[in-house]
Design an enzyme around this catalytic site. Structure first.
Site, mmCIF file in Angstrom:
data_model
loop_
_atom_site.group_PDB
_atom_site.id
_atom_site.type_symbol
_atom_site.label_atom_id
_atom_site.label_comp_id
_atom_site.label_asym_id
_atom_site.label_seq_id
_atom_site.Cartn_x
_atom_site.Cartn_y
_atom_site.Cartn_z
ATOM 1 N N HIS A 97 2.122 33.543 55.739
ATOM 2 C CA HIS A 97 1.393 34.659 54.490
ATOM 3 C C HIS A 97 0.291 33.765 54.113
ATOM 4 O O HIS A 97 0.108 32.788 53.979
ATOM 5 C CB HIS A 97 2.346 34.761 53.155
ATOM 6 N N ASP A 176 8.711 42.953 41.285
ATOM 7 C CA ASP A 176 7.186 42.441 41.449
ATOM 8 C C ASP A 176 6.521 43.473 41.784
ATOM 9 O O ASP A 176 5.293 43.447 41.208
ATOM 10 C CB ASP A 176 7.453 41.612 42.765
ATOM 11 N N ARG A 183 -0.103 43.450 35.921
ATOM 12 C CA ARG A 183 -0.937 42.065 35.673
ATOM 13 C C ARG A 183 -2.295 42.763 36.314
ATOM 14 O O ARG A 183 -3.078 41.964 35.712
ATOM 15 C CB ARG A 183 -0.327 41.122 36.688
ATOM 16 N N SER A 198 5.201 36.239 42.673
ATOM 17 C CA SER A 198 4.903 37.554 43.163
ATOM 18 C C SER A 198 4.877 37.511 44.597
ATOM 19 O O SER A 198 5.799 38.353 45.357
ATOM 20 C CB SER A 198 3.366 37.971 42.811
ATOM 21 N N LYS A 202 8.826 38.463 47.598
ATOM 22 C CA LYS A 202 8.569 39.550 48.891
ATOM 23 C C LYS A 202 9.080 38.816 49.928
ATOM 24 O O LYS A 202 9.727 39.122 50.826
ATOM 25 C CB LYS A 202 7.321 40.132 48.761
#
Length: 438
Positions: A97, A176, A183, A198, A202
């Protein structure tokens, strides 16, 4: 599955907000209750907004962040990929990621590259918003390719090709998704605790066994300061490790764009160059660093990713992955109807500001201003001279691509403002730090 709250204790959103406002650490029951209550609509958006702002200023302890993350994971489904097989053999799952950067199309190369070893790569990706591009938007430049796969289809593609890039289902960490939308409109996106939770909620819900994080700093990143990026990396590695995921992070530079292409189909074309054995060195170097890190985590220590980019195996893996998701790897990519050159105004060595280049690509039509907005897959910026290269006055240094000619003036102006000259600052993608939880 909703978080469980013990029957002997009643909670109140205002008291929890006040506790965090005053700097008190929230206990597990309070975290579980507030996340579950917001997901179910018991806690009002304005109350969660107030809590998000209190967290922004007061922060959270590592224990609070880990509990907040697990509460968001429990708000939905957690996939089990422990039984994924290729052929008849169980294989480990690995994922990567990136926290987002300009020109960062690494996923398109890294995912099929990793799949040339005996691993499975379940890459759940997102769409772009603002100056950073989204992996799904890039791949949707390919005719026929589809991002939406259910869990069964995702497992089938993983077992057949070893690699899948697709959208996260609505049942993965729904808390989330609701919290991020809030947010985004309250100025609290950069909060390290909430940003870390967050991302990691996931990834944990996705079910991967190993996760490598590319945490970026520089003007093109969401955390420009290297110290902030290191802290974000540390927190995420701690979260993943606590959740039983073998997690590590590379902290990498994004002061200038990665590669030469910024925009959807332009970045796909650049990735095809790399898969074909060529392409920009900074992209290749970072891809190989991330590949070695992921493979080392599952016990493959003698990997040579660069060799597999050069001998065709990574390209074959990419073609199989794209075909399995309905795409035509031989179809022509979209081309912009309008292209305008940008020239150097003076001699010197090129310096590109990543944020300015990303904004120019966004203004050309490659990005979106709000979720759900359409993007122009052919739009973007192609750099002909990159950080540190010598130019003379009048040399073409970049081209702006757009489907709508009216978008060109603003994009060109933004790109000219992003161009400077001066001593080189090193390439994008340089690794400043490495953190491991295993």
């Amino acid at each position: 599955m909703s978080a469980r709250v013990g029957p002997a204790r009643r909670h109140d959103a205002v008291r929890i907000i006040e506790a965090k406002r005053d700097g008190r650490e929230l206990d597990d029951d309070e975290v579980d209750w507030i996340v579950d209550g917001f997901t179910r609509g018991v806690v009002a958006p304005e109350q969660m907004s107030a809590l998000a702002m209190a967290i922004y200023f007061r922060g959270m302890t590592d224990r609070e962040i880990a509990r907040w993350t697990s509460a968001m994971v429990r708000s939905g489904t957690r996939l089990d990929l422990s039984t994924v097989t290729r052929g008849d053999a169980l294989v480990p799952t690995v994922d990567k990621h990136s926290t987002g950067g300009v020109g960062d199309a690494i996923t398109l190369v890294l995912t099929p590259l990793l799949a040339t070893w005996d691993v499975a790569v379940p890459q759940l990706s997102g769409r772009g918003l603002g100056h950073t591009g989204g992996t799904l938007d890039k791949l949707e430049s390919i005719p026929g390719w589809r991002a939406g796969l259910d869990a069964a289809a995702m497992r089938e593609v993983l077992g057949r090709t070893g690699a899948v890039i697709c959208a996260a289902g609505s049942d993965l960490a729904p808390a989330d998704r609701a919290l991020y939308a809030l947010r985004d409109v309250t100025g609290t996106v950069p909060s390290i605790p909430m940003l870390a939770a967050s991302i990691m909620s996931k990834k944990i819900a996705e079910g991967t066994g190993t996760l490598v994080l590319d945490v970026k700093y520089g003007s093109g990143a969401f955390r420009p300061d290297p110290a902030d990026a290191r802290e974000l990396a540390r927190v995420m590695v701690a979260i993943g490790t606590a959740a039983g995921v073998r997690t590590s992070a590379l902290v990498t530079a994004n002061h200038t764009p990665l590669g030469r292409a910024v925009g959807n189909s332009l970045e796909v074309a650049e990735c095809l160059e790399i898969l074909g054995g060529g392409g920009p060195e900074d992209m290749i170097d970072l891809t190989c660093e991330l590949a070695r890190e992921a493979l080392a985590a599952v016990g493959i220590d003698d990997a040579d990713p660069r060799a597999r980019l050069g001998d065709g195996r990574a390209m074959d893996s990419y073609r199989a992955m794209i075909t399995a998701q309905g795409g035509d790897p031989d179809a022509p990519l979209p081309r912009a109807a309008h292209v305008e050159q940008v020239r150097a105004s003076a001699a010197g060595r090129v310096r590109w500001d990543a944020l300015g280049v990303g904004r120019a690509s966004w203004l050309s039509g490659a990005g979106r201003s709000r979720p759900g907005e359409a993007v122009d897959h052919a739009a973007g910026v192609l750099l002909h001279r990159v950080e540190g290269e010598a130019v003379r006055a009048g040399d073409v240094v970049a081209t702006v691509h757009a489907g709508d000619e009216r978008r060109l003036p603003a994009a060109v102006d933004e790109l000219r403002a992003a161009l400077g000259t001066g001593p080189g600052r090193g390439p994008a993608g340089e690794v400043a730090d490495r953190l491991r939880g295993w």
